[in-house]
Design a protein around this motif. Structure first.
Motif, PDB file in Angstrom:
ATOM      1  N   HIS A  85       0.794  -1.228   0.000  1.00 18.80           N
ATOM      2  CA  HIS A  85       0.000   0.000   0.000  1.00 18.80           C
ATOM      3  C   HIS A  85       0.827   1.280   0.000  1.00 18.80           C
ATOM      4  O   HIS A  85       0.278   2.369   0.209  1.00 18.80           O
ATOM      5  CB  HIS A  85      -0.964  -0.013   1.199  1.00 18.80           C
ATOM      6  N   GLN A 129       2.068   3.059  -2.440  1.00 16.23           N
ATOM      7  CA  GLN A 129       1.612   4.036  -3.433  1.00 16.23           C
ATOM      8  C   GLN A 129       0.277   4.667  -3.035  1.00 16.23           C
ATOM      9  O   GLN A 129       0.082   5.870  -3.204  1.00 16.23           O
ATOM     10  CB  GLN A 129       1.500   3.379  -4.818  1.00 16.23           C
ATOM     11  N   ALA A 179       0.995   7.107  -0.272  1.00 12.90           N
ATOM     12  CA  ALA A 179       1.705   8.263  -0.817  1.00 12.90           C
ATOM     13  C   ALA A 179       0.739   9.216  -1.533  1.00 12.90           C
ATOM     14  O   ALA A 179       0.822  10.438  -1.363  1.00 12.90           O
ATOM     15  CB  ALA A 179       2.807   7.812  -1.772  1.00 12.90           C
ATOM     16  N   LYS A 180      -0.193   8.652  -2.303  1.00 10.78           N
ATOM     17  CA  LYS A 180      -1.184   9.481  -2.997  1.00 10.78           C
ATOM     18  C   LYS A 180      -2.102  10.182  -2.003  1.00 10.78           C
ATOM     19  O   LYS A 180      -2.427  11.366  -2.171  1.00 10.78           O
ATOM     20  CB  LYS A 180      -2.008   8.633  -3.971  1.00 10.78           C
TER      21      LYS A 180
END
Length: 137
Positions: free
Chosen positions: A119, A121, A124-125
């Motif tokens: 998880h 990414q 981070a988003k």
């Protein structure tokens, strides 16, 4: 309920007569604080394959101060997750090793680590989106 409170009930009680156990909340919170600590997770991961000396642990973990590693190992030893064995050599040798209880943490720690990697990414988003909203305020 208060912030940080975890509602714990006696599983032997019936649903309409659930008995609150405040002492259990404190105990669970204390244990979760220990096993959820980032240094604890790293120490458990490093010791999963067998005993290690202090400096070897420090090198493999990286970024941990001597004081923090010492405090983490003492806490883990106090809670029964790690054993400390001193060998009467010159200089003295001290090995740290997971106990049976510490070994039982290997699977949950690995699962948590795998979840984090899976998880990265998405988190981070979410952080970037939050930071953009916060910058505008």
């Amino acid at each position: 309920m208060e912030p940080g409170h975890i509602d714990v009930t006696n599983s032997d009680a019936t649903d309409d007569m659930a008995e609150h156990m405040p002492g259990a909340c404190t105990a669970v919170s204390s244990i979760l604080s220990r096993v959820g600590d980032k240094w604890t997770v790293l120490v458990v991961m490093m010791l999963a394959d067998g005993p290690m000396r202090f400096n070897e642990l420090k090198r493999k973990i990286g970024g941990v101060s001597q004081r923090m590693l010492t405090l983490t190992l003492r806490g883990l030893e106090r809670d029964g997750f790690v054993s400390r064995t001193m060998f009467p050599t010159i200089p003295p040798r001290v090995d740290y090793e997971l106990t049976a209880l510490g070994q039982s943490l290997r699977v949950p720690v690995a699962e948590l680590g795998n979840w984090a990697f899976d998880h990265i990414q998405v988190v981070a988003k979410a952080r970037a989106a939050f930071d953009m909203r916060s910058d505008g305020e």
